[in-house]
Design an enzyme around this catalytic site. Sequence first.
Site, mmCIF file in Angstrom:
data_model
loop_
_atom_site.group_PDB
_atom_site.id
_atom_site.type_symbol
_atom_site.label_atom_id
_atom_site.label_comp_id
_atom_site.label_asym_id
_atom_site.label_seq_id
_atom_site.Cartn_x
_atom_site.Cartn_y
_atom_site.Cartn_z
ATOM 1 N N ARG A 113 70.328 -16.574 -34.703
ATOM 2 C CA ARG A 113 69.308 -15.829 -35.446
ATOM 3 C C ARG A 113 69.277 -16.214 -36.908
ATOM 4 N NH1 ARG A 113 70.853 -9.761 -33.352
ATOM 5 N NH2 ARG A 113 71.146 -10.364 -31.186
ATOM 6 N N LYS A 123 74.871 -9.805 -18.557
ATOM 7 C CA LYS A 123 74.888 -8.981 -19.775
ATOM 8 C C LYS A 123 73.949 -7.798 -19.515
ATOM 9 C CE LYS A 123 72.949 -9.412 -24.440
ATOM 10 N NZ LYS A 123 73.385 -9.857 -25.766
ATOM 11 N N GLU A 174 80.649 -14.753 -29.802
ATOM 12 C CA GLU A 174 79.218 -15.071 -29.615
ATOM 13 C C GLU A 174 78.539 -15.170 -30.972
ATOM 14 O OE1 GLU A 174 76.979 -12.251 -27.186
ATOM 15 O OE2 GLU A 174 75.118 -12.856 -28.176
ATOM 16 N N THR A 207 71.662 -15.053 -28.230
ATOM 17 C CA THR A 207 70.217 -14.985 -28.497
ATOM 18 C C THR A 207 69.537 -16.317 -28.150
ATOM 19 O OG1 THR A 207 70.917 -13.696 -30.450
ATOM 20 C CG2 THR A 207 68.571 -13.928 -30.098
HETATM 21 C C1 3PG Z 1 72.785 -7.686 -30.691
HETATM 22 O O1 3PG Z 1 71.724 -7.844 -30.125
HETATM 23 O O2 3PG Z 1 72.938 -7.908 -31.894
HETATM 24 C C2 3PG Z 1 73.951 -7.296 -29.866
HETATM 25 O O3 3PG Z 1 73.531 -6.689 -28.704
HETATM 26 C C3 3PG Z 1 74.902 -6.441 -30.616
HETATM 27 O O4 3PG Z 1 74.425 -5.170 -30.693
HETATM 28 P P1 3PG Z 1 75.192 -4.101 -31.589
HETATM 29 O O5 3PG Z 1 74.927 -4.479 -33.025
HETATM 30 O O6 3PG Z 1 74.532 -2.803 -31.215
HETATM 31 O O7 3PG Z 1 76.637 -4.139 -31.243
#
Ligand code: 3PG
Length: 213
Positions: A51, A134, A47, A74
């Site tokens: 961002r 999710k 994934e 995202t």
């Molecule tokens: C995120 O939003 O970056 C993901 O949910 C990953 O979260 P993490 O950095 O806590 O694994």
Amino acid sequence: MIPQTQSERTRALCALAPVIPVLVIDDAARAERLAEALVAGGLPVLEVTLRTDAALAAIKAMSRVSGGHVGAGTVLSREQVYRAKEAGASFAVSPGATETIIRACEDASLPLLPGAVTASEVMQANEYGYDMLKFFPAETSGGAPALKALAGPLPHITFCPTGGITPQNASAYLSLPNVICVGSSWVASQNAVAEGDWTGIEDRARAAFQLRG
Ligand code: 3PG
């Protein structure tokens, strides 16, 4: 052949490995090497969060890696859905489950992993036909005990918990019958990617692959 629903397509991807690395990529030039390390370590489903400015170019580069399935994370708008699809994403992940995102992904034929936490959110996503969700943000939303509790009244819904998952707590999630995989940044953190720590990333991917037991 019976056509798969969006959620069935997403669940099939989620079932390929116990961990989906959640990636924040600042430099698309590193993306292909990163995908190679993760796929070599046994984690083919990746994934890439939208961002950073480099995210779409990274998806494009990573989509060339044999054996990989690269998704866009995202995803917050219809436009992002189309840009992700255009870049070669094979699925989309959103922190929530809005009608806009759901419709856009269906129009683009992009399997979606939508976010939900409460029973109402889960039921609402299910009314749209989604039963692979999710669970985000996992640790601050009750963690594995919350997912275990949701399995009581909603046993037909399966999850990919994400947010605060670590090598220490991942097994507690993965041992639940309603958890197909977990998503996390621990395997390939933003820093590890920026530093080009391909050996460390591949080692952590290999360890993550073993988590299912
Ligand atoms: C995120 O939003 O970056 C993901 O949910 C990953 O979260 P993490 O950095 O806590 O694994």
